[in-house]
Design a protein around this motif. Structure first.
Motif, PDB file in Angstrom:
ATOM      1  N   UNK A   1       1.205  -1.060   0.089  1.00  0.00           N
ATOM      2  CA  UNK A   1      -0.443   0.092   0.421  1.00  0.00           C
ATOM      3  C   UNK A   1       1.144   1.683   0.268  1.00  0.00           C
ATOM      4  N   UNK A   2       0.450   2.001  -1.012  1.00  0.00           N
ATOM      5  CA  UNK A   2       1.469   3.654  -1.354  1.00  0.00           C
ATOM      6  C   UNK A   2       0.312   4.583  -0.283  1.00  0.00           C
ATOM      7  N   UNK A   3       1.240   5.906  -0.034  1.00  0.00           N
ATOM      8  CA  UNK A   3       0.260   6.407   0.894  1.00  0.00           C
ATOM      9  C   UNK A   3       1.750   7.841   0.812  1.00  0.00           C
ATOM     10  N   UNK A   4       0.865   8.918   0.011  1.00  0.00           N
ATOM     11  CA  UNK A   4       1.690   9.924  -0.165  1.00  0.00           C
ATOM     12  C   UNK A   4       1.561  11.269   1.333  1.00  0.00           C
ATOM     13  N   UNK A   5       3.037  11.196   1.576  1.00  0.00           N
ATOM     14  CA  UNK A   5       3.456  11.852   2.692  1.00  0.00           C
ATOM     15  C   UNK A   5       3.378  13.909   2.051  1.00  0.00           C
ATOM     16  N   UNK A   6       2.158  14.034   3.064  1.00  0.00           N
ATOM     17  CA  UNK A   6       2.681  15.679   2.926  1.00  0.00           C
ATOM     18  C   UNK A   6       2.592  16.536   4.498  1.00  0.00           C
ATOM     19  N   UNK A   7       3.554  17.494   4.371  1.00  0.00           N
ATOM     20  CA  UNK A   7       2.840  18.647   5.481  1.00  0.00           C
ATOM     21  C   UNK A   7       3.467  19.994   4.890  1.00  0.00           C
ATOM     22  N   UNK A   8       2.766  21.008   5.191  1.00  0.00           N
ATOM     23  CA  UNK A   8       3.185  22.355   5.539  1.00  0.00           C
ATOM     24  C   UNK A   8       4.272  23.010   6.409  1.00  0.00           C
ATOM     25  N   UNK A  27       9.596   4.972   4.194  1.00  0.00           N
ATOM     26  CA  UNK A  27       9.772   6.208   3.497  1.00  0.00           C
ATOM     27  C   UNK A  27      10.392   6.641   2.676  1.00  0.00           C
ATOM     28  N   UNK A  28      10.213   7.038   1.895  1.00  0.00           N
ATOM     29  CA  UNK A  28      10.912   7.361   0.616  1.00  0.00           C
ATOM     30  C   UNK A  28      10.912   9.205   0.613  1.00  0.00           C
ATOM     31  N   UNK A  29      11.556   9.836   1.098  1.00  0.00           N
ATOM     32  CA  UNK A  29      11.465  11.004   1.163  1.00  0.00           C
ATOM     33  C   UNK A  29      12.435  12.285   0.223  1.00  0.00           C
ATOM     34  N   UNK A  30      11.696  12.494  -0.788  1.00  0.00           N
ATOM     35  CA  UNK A  30      12.314  13.490  -2.091  1.00  0.00           C
ATOM     36  C   UNK A  30      13.592  14.371  -1.219  1.00  0.00           C
ATOM     37  N   UNK A  31      14.811  14.989  -1.873  1.00  0.00           N
ATOM     38  CA  UNK A  31      15.503  15.451  -1.894  1.00  0.00           C
ATOM     39  C   UNK A  31      14.533  16.926  -1.215  1.00  0.00           C
ATOM     40  N   UNK A  32      15.671  16.812   0.078  1.00  0.00           N
ATOM     41  CA  UNK A  32      14.827  18.470   1.014  1.00  0.00           C
ATOM     42  C   UNK A  32      15.865  19.503   0.171  1.00  0.00           C
ATOM     43  N   UNK A  33      15.874  21.058   0.038  1.00  0.00           N
ATOM     44  CA  UNK A  33      16.339  21.915  -0.824  1.00  0.00           C
ATOM     45  C   UNK A  33      16.923  23.710   0.667  1.00  0.00           C
ATOM     46  N   UNK A  59      10.417  17.787   9.462  1.00  0.00           N
ATOM     47  CA  UNK A  59       8.883  17.598   9.376  1.00  0.00           C
ATOM     48  C   UNK A  59       8.612  17.230   8.509  1.00  0.00           C
ATOM     49  N   UNK A  60       9.172  16.057   7.535  1.00  0.00           N
ATOM     50  CA  UNK A  60       8.550  14.729   6.601  1.00  0.00           C
ATOM     51  C   UNK A  60       8.183  13.538   7.629  1.00  0.00           C
ATOM     52  N   UNK A  61       9.308  13.758   8.538  1.00  0.00           N
ATOM     53  CA  UNK A  61       9.187  12.721   9.010  1.00  0.00           C
ATOM     54  C   UNK A  61       8.464  12.703  10.258  1.00  0.00           C
ATOM     55  N   UNK A  62       8.505  13.417  10.975  1.00  0.00           N
ATOM     56  CA  UNK A  62       7.292  13.614  11.657  1.00  0.00           C
ATOM     57  C   UNK A  62       5.637  13.509  11.637  1.00  0.00           C
ATOM     58  N   UNK A  63       5.282  13.689  10.627  1.00  0.00           N
ATOM     59  CA  UNK A  63       3.975  13.696   9.685  1.00  0.00           C
ATOM     60  C   UNK A  63       3.879  12.155   9.094  1.00  0.00           C
ATOM     61  N   UNK A  64       4.773  11.446   9.359  1.00  0.00           N
ATOM     62  CA  UNK A  64       5.170  10.016   8.298  1.00  0.00           C
ATOM     63  C   UNK A  64       4.432   9.419  10.371  1.00  0.00           C
ATOM     64  N   UNK A  65       5.189   9.956  11.539  1.00  0.00           N
ATOM     65  CA  UNK A  65       5.392   9.323  12.336  1.00  0.00           C
ATOM     66  C   UNK A  65       6.419   8.878  13.017  1.00  0.00           C
ATOM     67  N   UNK A  66       7.657   9.128  12.046  1.00  0.00           N
ATOM     68  CA  UNK A  66       8.783   9.072  12.701  1.00  0.00           C
ATOM     69  C   UNK A  66       9.868  10.075  13.091  1.00  0.00           C
ATOM     70  N   UNK A  67      11.066  10.078  13.300  1.00  0.00           N
ATOM     71  CA  UNK A  67      12.204  10.438  13.896  1.00  0.00           C
ATOM     72  C   UNK A  67      13.285   9.931  13.008  1.00  0.00           C
TER      73      UNK A  67
END
Length: 126
Positions: A1-8, A27-33, A59-67
């Motif tokens: 199952x694939x879930x898109x993670x997004x946070x403001x 969790x695969x996080x896109x490159x952050x600048x 912030x993205x890790x947190x949105x996904x319930x991770x650290x």
């Protein structure tokens, strides 16, 4: 199952991609600048840039319930390898446990918006 993670709390994607994708606990996080999500503006200076990138990843890790403890792989892209020591020290400071993921750091000729650093990450949680 694939879930898109997004946070403001992290910058919006600047192209046809998601901030992150969660698949079967990975969790695969896109490159952050170094874009400040509150202002939408780039921060400048390798110290500030690296901190902002790490805050965006957090912030993205947190949105996904991770650290950062869930991180298993990171890729660091630098415009100038002379910045390695500074980036390395700041990057390490975000891993409270002192347990670091696998990683590579490579110098590239150019990054999006002509920034000095970009970091992508893979994290896992059962």
């Amino acid at each position: 199952m694939k879930k898109i993670i997004h946070t403001s709390e992290a910058p919006a994607a600047i192209g046809p991609y998601s901030q992150a994708t969660l698949v079967n606990g990975t969790l695969y996080i896109s490159g952050q600048i170094p874009v400040d999500p509150e202002t939408g503006k780039l921060v400048e200076g390798i110290d500030k840039e690296t901190h902002q990138v790490m805050k965006n990843l957090k912030a993205i890790l947190t949105e996904a319930g991770m650290t950062f403890d869930n991180a298993v792989k990171a890729s660091i892209f630098l415009k100038n390898m002379d910045d390695f020591a500074v980036v390395n020290e700041i990057y390490a400071s975000y891993f409270d446990s002192g347990v670091y993921p696998a990683r590579e750091t490579v110098q590239v000729s150019c990054l999006p918006k002509n920034v000095d650093v970009e970091i992508s990450m893979i994290a896992f949680k059962d």
